[in-house]
Design an enzyme around this catalytic site. Structure first.
Site, PDB file in Angstrom:
ATOM      1  N   PRO A 195       0.716  -1.330   0.076  1.00  0.00           N
ATOM      2  CA  PRO A 195       0.059  -0.040  -0.046  1.00  0.00           C
ATOM      3  C   PRO A 195       0.886   1.187  -0.053  1.00  0.00           C
ATOM      4  O   PRO A 195       1.867   1.351   0.743  1.00  0.00           O
ATOM      5  CB  PRO A 195      -0.698  -0.163   1.280  1.00  0.00           C
ATOM      6  CG  PRO A 195       0.018  -0.691   2.228  1.00  0.00           C
ATOM      7  CD  PRO A 195       0.763  -1.981   1.333  1.00  0.00           C
ATOM      8  N   CYS A 229       4.082  29.745 -14.874  1.00  0.00           N
ATOM      9  CA  CYS A 229       3.611  30.303 -16.454  1.00  0.00           C
ATOM     10  C   CYS A 229       3.041  29.015 -17.095  1.00  0.00           C
ATOM     11  O   CYS A 229       3.602  28.826 -18.120  1.00  0.00           O
ATOM     12  CB  CYS A 229       4.955  30.750 -17.028  1.00  0.00           C
ATOM     13  SG  CYS A 229       5.510  32.199 -15.901  1.00  0.00           S
TER      14      CYS A 229
HETATM   15  C1  LIG Z   1       2.348   2.436  -7.305  1.00  0.00           C
HETATM   16  C2  LIG Z   1       2.520   1.026  -6.685  1.00  0.00           C
HETATM   17  C3  LIG Z   1       2.071   0.709  -5.515  1.00  0.00           C
HETATM   18  C4  LIG Z   1       1.208   1.532  -4.652  1.00  0.00           C
HETATM   19  O1  LIG Z   1       0.163   1.973  -5.176  1.00  0.00           O
HETATM   20  P1  LIG Z   1      -1.144   2.628  -4.238  1.00  0.00           P
HETATM   21  O2  LIG Z   1      -2.038   3.018  -5.048  1.00  0.00           O
HETATM   22  O3  LIG Z   1      -0.292   4.055  -3.756  1.00  0.00           O
HETATM   23  O4  LIG Z   1      -1.097   1.758  -3.045  1.00  0.00           O
HETATM   24  C5  LIG Z   1       2.276  -0.747  -5.214  1.00  0.00           C
HETATM   25  N1  LIG Z   1       2.732  -1.435  -6.024  1.00  0.00           N
HETATM   26  C6  LIG Z   1       3.254  -1.258  -7.056  1.00  0.00           C
HETATM   27  C7  LIG Z   1       3.973  -2.162  -8.027  1.00  0.00           C
HETATM   28  C8  LIG Z   1       3.120   0.005  -7.576  1.00  0.00           C
HETATM   29  O5  LIG Z   1       3.411   0.546  -9.005  1.00  0.00           O
END
Ligand SMILES: *Cc1c(COP(=O)(O)O)cnc(C)c1O
Length: 419
Positions: A276, A344
């Site tokens: 997460p 800008c």
């Molecule tokens: C961006 C990403 C996450 C986290 O995603 P959230 O939407 O911020 O929870 C987890 N794993 C991977 C592989 C990602 O690219």
């Protein structure tokens, strides 16, 4: 739920008046709440306390080392996408054995650094990357623990700019190739396949896509085991959405999301990994800016502020909306204003038609839900200093990234001798 509040004498981050921080540090700036970060991590961790599970915070969402250290001390791991993020995670004291490395195009240098550190897992996204990692690990005399990122062909129902699990998105290997590539990984030198991973997108606002993806990948765990492979780790990615606006439909509660994942994987006997980012950091941060002046443009009222798209790009990049809070307690009749910055570009517009009660120069405005994908995406466009970050904890606050001086900003640049 967060720990920012509006009191009779203005806005507070936990027990600290926003005005006190803004006066001391200057604006614009980001303010994070330690209590909120802890709470969000703990709610999720608690749901998996009876499982062999690792919550690997997606560093790309909010990568300040103070935040990583806070989460790491509670047991969090790190989901990284670059060598720079590996460096951060280790600096913040997160042990390498809690680090997973995601990303479609890891470089040789990044692979070497992660192998030397001894990370928990490389999330590999293609056949070419398997071959590359095998070569790099073999040359170092190391074995890379590998999870194959499969594309479950699940539409997460989110914005196409942040969707990653449909079959023509650039992420993961096609579901139908997973068996063959797992066998290949087992056969290649320097690799040890240990599991599977999925990540279907971000800001997902229902549990159904997670359930479908977990079911699909769970089925794959079972069929790989039937072929005699060891599958000990299952990484279900991140992506749960959070409420950005009061009016919008509420995303699922973290406990319901967790219950869904727990149920879908209960019989698999795997070490579960979650990644997460937004869920933990999003509501834990405010972006705070001051009104510089107001301007009436053919009947449209503008509140022009000292923060800009280079500090918080989400509105310009994704059309994101962040709820605005006024520091001054509302009195009288509000006037609708567009809130824009000094950069800008016409896209340097944070919000339209925001009812504001107090539009005098120097008044503070706070954009909520700016903790994730806020400061990390800031740039120095227009040679504006990189926006500072402050961490509040109870009645104390710490500047966890200060504003650079102009001298520091130019310190990497050189004028050639002879021209
Ligand atoms: C961006 C990403 C996450 C986290 O995603 P959230 O939407 O911020 O929870 C987890 N794993 C991977 C592989 C990602 O690219």
């Amino acid at each position: 739920m967060d720990h920012f509040s509006s009191r009779h004498d203005g806005l507070y981050a936990e027990d600290v008046p926003l005005r006190r921080i803004a006066d001391a540090v200057g604006t614009p700036l980001y303010i994070y709440s330690a209590a909120t970060l802890r709470r969000h991590y703990d709610i999720l961790a608690d749901e998996f306390k009876n499982r062999d599970a690792l919550i690997a915070f997606a560093v790309k969402a909010l990568s300040n080392i103070a935040v990583l250290a806070l989460l790491g001390r509670r047991g969090a791991g790190a989901d990284i996408v670059s060598g720079g993020e590996l460096y951060r995670a280790l600096k913040a004291g997160i042990p390498a054995e809690r680090v997973v490395f995601s990303g479609v195009a890891k470089s040789r240098g990044e692979m070497e650094a992660a192998l030397n550190a001894g990370i928990l897992q490389f999330n590999v996204e293609s056949e070419a990357e398997l071959a590359h990692l095998s070569a790099v690990a073999s040359a170092l005399g190391k074995t890379a623990p590998v999870a194959l990122r499969v594309n479950p062909d699940v539409d997460a129902g989110t914005d196409t700019r942040i969707s990653t699990g449909r079959k023509d998105d650039k992420f993961g290997v096609p579901f139908a190739d997973a068996g063959r590539l797992y066998r290949l990984a087992a056969a290649l030198p320097g690799l040890r396949p240990q599991g599977l991973t999925v990540h279907i997108g971000s800001q997902i606002t229902s549990v159904a896509p997670f359930e479908r993806a977990a079911a699909r990948v769970g089925g794959l765990v079972t069929s790989l085991r039937a072929e005699g492979h060891e599958v000990t780790h299952l990484d279900l990615g991140g992506g749960l959405g959070i409420p950005y606006e009061r009016a919008a439909a509420a995303p699922p509660l973290p406990v319901d999301y967790a219950a869904t994942l727990n149920r879908a994987t209960a019989d698999l006997n795997v070490r579960l990994i979650l990644e997460p980012g937004r869920l933990i950091a999003g509501n834990a941060g405010l972006f705070v800016t001051r009104i510089v002046l107001t301007k009436n443009q053919e009947g449209t009222h503008y509140a022009l502020v000292d923060g800009a798209m280079n500090d918080l790009i989400r509105p310009a990049l994704y059309g994101a909306r962040h709820e605005v809070m006024e520091d001054t307690p509302p009195t009288g009749v509000p006037v609708h204003h567009h809130i824009a910055g000094p950069v800008c570009e016409s896209t340097d517009l944070f919000a339209k038609d925001v009812p504001l009660h107090e539009v005098s120069a120097g008044a503070l405005l706070a954009f909520r839900t700016a903790g994730a994908y806020g400061a990390v995406q800031a740039s120095q466009y227009n040679t504006r200093p990189l926006v500072p970050e402050v961490l509040v904890d109870g009645d104390r606050f710490t500047v966890i990234r200060r504003r650079p001086t102009y001298e520091e900003m130019l310190s990497l640049e050189v004028i050639p001798d002879d021209f």
